[in-house]
Write a protein that holds these residues in place. Structure first.
Motif, mmCIF file in Angstrom:
data_model
loop_
_atom_site.group_PDB
_atom_site.id
_atom_site.type_symbol
_atom_site.label_atom_id
_atom_site.label_comp_id
_atom_site.label_asym_id
_atom_site.label_seq_id
_atom_site.Cartn_x
_atom_site.Cartn_y
_atom_site.Cartn_z
ATOM 1 N N GLY A 91 15.014 6.897 -19.980
ATOM 2 C CA GLY A 91 13.840 7.370 -20.364
ATOM 3 C C GLY A 91 13.436 6.723 -21.401
ATOM 4 O O GLY A 91 14.019 5.785 -21.871
ATOM 5 N N GLY A 92 12.139 6.981 -21.859
ATOM 6 C CA GLY A 92 11.379 6.313 -23.008
ATOM 7 C C GLY A 92 12.004 6.352 -24.151
ATOM 8 O O GLY A 92 11.842 5.425 -25.090
ATOM 9 N N LEU A 93 13.039 7.681 -24.443
ATOM 10 C CA LEU A 93 13.433 7.484 -25.846
ATOM 11 C C LEU A 93 14.526 6.806 -26.002
ATOM 12 O O LEU A 93 15.264 6.345 -27.050
ATOM 13 C CB LEU A 93 13.729 9.224 -26.249
ATOM 14 C CG LEU A 93 12.463 9.787 -26.353
ATOM 15 C CD1 LEU A 93 12.735 11.304 -26.715
ATOM 16 C CD2 LEU A 93 11.489 9.323 -27.590
ATOM 17 N N SER A 94 15.082 6.123 -24.898
ATOM 18 C CA SER A 94 16.145 5.178 -25.124
ATOM 19 C C SER A 94 15.785 4.066 -25.683
ATOM 20 O O SER A 94 16.661 3.073 -25.985
ATOM 21 C CB SER A 94 16.725 4.875 -23.733
ATOM 22 O OG SER A 94 15.798 4.182 -22.760
ATOM 23 N N ASN A 95 14.665 3.602 -26.060
ATOM 24 C CA ASN A 95 14.099 2.555 -26.652
ATOM 25 C C ASN A 95 14.174 2.645 -27.986
ATOM 26 O O ASN A 95 13.728 1.833 -28.986
ATOM 27 C CB ASN A 95 12.613 1.995 -26.575
ATOM 28 C CG ASN A 95 12.735 1.586 -24.850
ATOM 29 O OD1 ASN A 95 13.356 0.842 -24.548
ATOM 30 N ND2 ASN A 95 11.371 1.895 -24.275
ATOM 31 N N LEU A 96 14.544 3.857 -28.666
ATOM 32 C CA LEU A 96 14.672 4.308 -30.102
ATOM 33 C C LEU A 96 15.821 3.283 -30.903
ATOM 34 O O LEU A 96 16.812 2.903 -30.112
ATOM 35 C CB LEU A 96 15.044 5.665 -30.482
ATOM 36 C CG LEU A 96 13.906 6.425 -29.965
ATOM 37 C CD1 LEU A 96 14.356 8.011 -30.396
ATOM 38 C CD2 LEU A 96 12.723 6.299 -30.740
ATOM 39 N N PRO A 97 15.465 2.774 -31.865
ATOM 40 C CA PRO A 97 16.298 1.772 -32.609
ATOM 41 C C PRO A 97 17.825 2.624 -32.829
ATOM 42 O O PRO A 97 17.704 3.770 -33.444
ATOM 43 C CB PRO A 97 15.703 1.193 -33.811
ATOM 44 C CG PRO A 97 14.466 2.200 -33.957
ATOM 45 C CD PRO A 97 13.960 2.812 -32.630
ATOM 46 N N ALA A 98 18.877 1.805 -32.467
ATOM 47 C CA ALA A 98 20.144 2.163 -33.175
ATOM 48 C C ALA A 98 20.614 3.883 -32.393
ATOM 49 O O ALA A 98 21.456 4.321 -33.127
ATOM 50 C CB ALA A 98 20.364 2.353 -34.518
ATOM 51 N N LEU A 99 19.796 4.150 -31.653
ATOM 52 C CA LEU A 99 20.213 5.265 -30.845
ATOM 53 C C LEU A 99 21.871 5.560 -30.612
ATOM 54 O O LEU A 99 22.364 6.465 -31.101
ATOM 55 C CB LEU A 99 19.536 5.629 -29.601
ATOM 56 C CG LEU A 99 19.792 6.953 -28.646
ATOM 57 C CD1 LEU A 99 19.266 8.115 -29.523
ATOM 58 C CD2 LEU A 99 19.140 6.670 -27.421
ATOM 59 N N HIS A 125 18.715 0.007 -16.449
ATOM 60 C CA HIS A 125 17.432 -0.120 -16.175
ATOM 61 C C HIS A 125 16.476 0.641 -17.244
ATOM 62 O O HIS A 125 15.093 0.652 -17.134
ATOM 63 C CB HIS A 125 16.959 0.028 -14.807
ATOM 64 C CG HIS A 125 17.564 -0.513 -13.724
ATOM 65 N ND1 HIS A 125 17.298 -2.103 -13.555
ATOM 66 C CD2 HIS A 125 18.508 -0.300 -12.722
ATOM 67 C CE1 HIS A 125 18.213 -2.380 -12.554
ATOM 68 N NE2 HIS A 125 19.126 -1.418 -12.284
ATOM 69 N N GLY A 126 17.014 0.922 -18.330
ATOM 70 C CA GLY A 126 16.360 1.452 -19.517
ATOM 71 C C GLY A 126 15.425 2.732 -19.200
ATOM 72 O O GLY A 126 15.909 3.283 -18.283
ATOM 73 N N PRO A 127 14.148 2.513 -19.759
ATOM 74 C CA PRO A 127 13.352 3.875 -19.486
ATOM 75 C C PRO A 127 12.781 3.927 -18.052
ATOM 76 O O PRO A 127 12.360 5.012 -17.545
ATOM 77 C CB PRO A 127 12.489 3.232 -20.342
ATOM 78 C CG PRO A 127 12.448 2.171 -21.106
ATOM 79 C CD PRO A 127 13.574 1.786 -20.722
ATOM 80 N N MET A 128 13.187 2.962 -17.322
ATOM 81 C CA MET A 128 12.821 3.009 -15.948
ATOM 82 C C MET A 128 13.778 3.410 -14.661
ATOM 83 O O MET A 128 13.707 3.622 -13.763
ATOM 84 C CB MET A 128 12.173 1.591 -15.317
ATOM 85 C CG MET A 128 10.897 1.285 -16.255
ATOM 86 S SD MET A 128 9.578 2.558 -16.139
ATOM 87 C CE MET A 128 9.086 2.495 -14.318
ATOM 88 N N ALA A 129 14.878 3.947 -15.395
ATOM 89 C CA ALA A 129 16.183 4.141 -14.347
ATOM 90 C C ALA A 129 15.674 5.515 -13.788
ATOM 91 O O ALA A 129 16.095 5.346 -12.564
ATOM 92 C CB ALA A 129 17.409 4.542 -15.374
ATOM 93 N N GLY A 130 15.076 6.467 -14.165
ATOM 94 C CA GLY A 130 14.825 7.478 -13.365
ATOM 95 C C GLY A 130 13.830 7.172 -12.232
ATOM 96 O O GLY A 130 13.837 7.615 -11.147
#
Length: 140
Positions: A91-99, A125-130
């Motif tokens: 999802g989009g929040l997987s782009n947050l730094p240092a999560l 596949h990051g935010p596009m996995a779903g």
């Protein structure tokens, strides 16, 4: 519901199924926006918060710190329920730094075991996995 909820975790959101303060409404993008507003008195969306944190903005960094605490609390529900080896974040929040570094450092204080071995990792596949998974199912 989100376990260990405190006032500093921000105002409770309403889930899509009507339950206030549930995990989904506590860690989704709207929750991060709500938390930023609660802590700083102004609106900023998740990409702006992430960018601010990358640039060292103290308000964005403090908000992400609190948000990572909330995510850590939420992940302990999964850890206590199914004891996974890994939790994959998309999802989009997987782009947050240092999560994936920050959340596991915080979840030990909410776990029943002293040193949980569960790993937190980003979806390949990051935010596009779903979206990719949904497209794959649609092809049939």
């Amino acid at each position: 519901p989100l376990p260990y909820r405190k006032e500093e975790d921000g105002p409770m959101g309403q889930s899509t199924f009507g339950a206030p303060g549930c995990i989904e409404s506590s860690i989704q993008g709207a929750a991060l926006t709500r938390l930023y507003n609660f802590m700083n008195g102004k609106d900023m969306d998740p990409p702006e918060i992430a960018e601010g944190a990358r640039k060292g903005d103290p308000q964005a960094l403090a908000t992400l710190g609190r948000y990572y605490e909330v995510v850590a609390k939420a992940m302990t529900v999964i850890m206590h329920s199914v004891d996974p080896h890994v939790i994959v974040v998309g999802g989009g929040l997987s782009n947050l730094p240092a999560l994936c570094d920050s959340v596991p450092k915080r979840w030990s204080k909410y776990c029943v075991v002293d040193k949980p071995k569960t790993k937190l990792t980003l979806a390949a596949h990051g935010p596009m996995a779903g979206m990719r998974g949904a497209a794959y199912l649609w092809r049939g």
